[in-house]
Design a protein around this motif. Structure first.
Motif, short mmCIF file in Angstrom:
data_model
loop_
_atom_site.label_atom_id
_atom_site.label_comp_id
_atom_site.label_asym_id
_atom_site.label_seq_id
_atom_site.Cartn_x
_atom_site.Cartn_y
_atom_site.Cartn_z
N GLY A 179 2.15 -14.47 -16.09
CA GLY A 179 1.02 -14.44 -15.18
C GLY A 179 0.78 -15.82 -14.59
O GLY A 179 1.24 -16.82 -15.12
N PRO A 180 0.10 -15.91 -13.44
CA PRO A 180 -0.58 -14.80 -12.76
C PRO A 180 0.29 -14.04 -11.76
O PRO A 180 -0.14 -13.03 -11.23
CB PRO A 180 -1.70 -15.52 -12.01
N GLU A 181 1.52 -14.50 -11.52
CA GLU A 181 2.30 -13.89 -10.44
C GLU A 181 2.87 -12.52 -10.81
O GLU A 181 3.01 -11.64 -9.96
CB GLU A 181 3.46 -14.82 -10.04
N ILE A 182 3.23 -12.34 -12.08
CA ILE A 182 3.87 -11.09 -12.51
C ILE A 182 2.95 -10.38 -13.51
O ILE A 182 2.48 -10.98 -14.48
CB ILE A 182 5.23 -11.37 -13.18
N ARG A 183 2.70 -9.09 -13.24
CA ARG A 183 1.94 -8.27 -14.19
C ARG A 183 2.91 -7.54 -15.11
O ARG A 183 3.95 -7.05 -14.67
CB ARG A 183 1.07 -7.26 -13.46
N VAL A 184 2.56 -7.45 -16.39
CA VAL A 184 3.39 -6.78 -17.39
C VAL A 184 2.51 -5.81 -18.18
O VAL A 184 1.54 -6.22 -18.82
CB VAL A 184 4.04 -7.79 -18.36
N ASN A 185 2.85 -4.53 -18.12
CA ASN A 185 2.09 -3.50 -18.84
C ASN A 185 3.06 -2.51 -19.47
O ASN A 185 4.27 -2.54 -19.23
CB ASN A 185 1.15 -2.77 -17.88
N GLY A 186 2.52 -1.62 -20.29
CA GLY A 186 3.35 -0.62 -20.95
C GLY A 186 2.70 0.75 -20.91
O GLY A 186 1.49 0.88 -20.70
N VAL A 187 3.53 1.77 -21.09
CA VAL A 187 3.06 3.15 -21.21
C VAL A 187 3.57 3.68 -22.55
O VAL A 187 4.76 3.56 -22.86
CB VAL A 187 3.58 4.03 -20.07
N ALA A 188 2.66 4.25 -23.34
CA ALA A 188 3.01 4.79 -24.65
C ALA A 188 2.92 6.30 -24.63
O ALA A 188 1.82 6.86 -24.69
CB ALA A 188 2.09 4.22 -25.73
N PRO A 189 4.05 7.00 -24.53
CA PRO A 189 4.02 8.46 -24.55
C PRO A 189 3.74 9.01 -25.94
O PRO A 189 4.09 8.39 -26.95
CB PRO A 189 5.44 8.85 -24.11
N GLY A 190 3.13 10.19 -25.96
CA GLY A 190 2.99 10.94 -27.19
C GLY A 190 3.94 12.12 -27.17
O GLY A 190 5.14 11.95 -26.98
#
Length: 251
Positions: A179-190
């Motif tokens: 950050g701040p230029e790159i956003r990093v997130n995740g998705v957790a499937p069930g």
């Protein structure tokens, strides 16, 4: 979700493990919203070519294929360079490729450790590291496909659960580092797609019964979450979006 395609012209995304299952559905969803795709695969040549042909028939020269073994860490920068050279930019990296199988304590091997840690944690990190300079130029996005078992370990799958837990921490760490230029997130499937083998119908029923919504999710639920994090979540980074029908409310 509002259609913001016109606000994001010429975005490109590299999706690992894109030939099947959640990866393929995510590819179709992002493509439908105007994003050009680099589809990575390892062995699934026929499925990858079929998907690329399907999407290119909808929008010419909008999808290209990249074959690689993600365990060959030294070649991951080359994979990123190939992705960038396709259209001269890279905006999105979706770390979706994953290995999954049981490793009961007392039976686990070092090969299984290297395989599960490699596909679920090591490759996403070194791909992200190689992609970061290119993503930086366009305020890009990294999305990691995690798992609810990063928080609640799956019986008989300790190495997989540990690898996904590491991927959660990687998501948070890279959000701070990039950050701040790159956003990093995740998705957790069930309970989205069942393992390709080894799960009885009674086990499936029990898993569904433990969700608040009492039903199985669909790959499109994960794909829409990925799209949201790319297009609508400008003030989110370092977060894990859980898509599990409420299963993680209690076990």
């Amino acid at each position: 979700m509002s259609d913001t395609t016109t606000l994001h012209p010429n975005q490109t995304a590299l999706i690992t493990g894109a030939a099947h299952r959640i990866g393929a559905t995510t590819a179709r969803t992002l493509h439908a919203h105007g994003i050009d795709l680099l589809l990575h695969y390892r062995h699934s040549t026929e499925a990858a070519e079929k998907l690329a042909n399907e999407l290119n028939a909808m929008r010419a020269d909008s999808v290209r294929l990249l074959q690689a073994d993600l365990h060959e860490t030294g070649k991951l920068p080359v994979l990123i360079e190939q992705a960038v050279s396709a259209w001269g930019r890279l905006d999105i990296l979706v770390n979706n490729a994953s290995s999954f199988y049981p490793t009961p304590v007392g039976e686990a091997t070092t090969h299984e450790w290297d395989d599960l840690m490699g596909s679920n944690l090591k490759a996403p990190f070194f791909l992200s590291q190689a992609a970061a300079p290119h993503l930086l130029q366009h305020r890009g996005v990294i999305i990691n496909i995690v798992d609810i078992h990063a928080e609640q370990p799956l019986k008989g799958h300790p190495i997989y659960s540990m690898a996904k837990a590491g991927l959660v921490m990687m998501t948070r760490s890279l959000a701070r580092e990039l950050g701040p230029e790159i956003r990093v997130n995740g998705v957790a499937p069930g309970a989205i797609l069942w393992p390709e083998q080894g799960l009885e119908e009674s086990d499936k029923s029990d898993i569904i019964d433990r969700t608040a919504l009492k039903r199985q999710g669909q790959p499109t639920d994960i794909a829409r979450a990925v799209l949201f994090l790319i297009r609508e979540a400008d003030y989110m980074t370092g977060q894990i979006m859980t898509v599990d029908g409420g299963r993680s409310l209690g076990y």
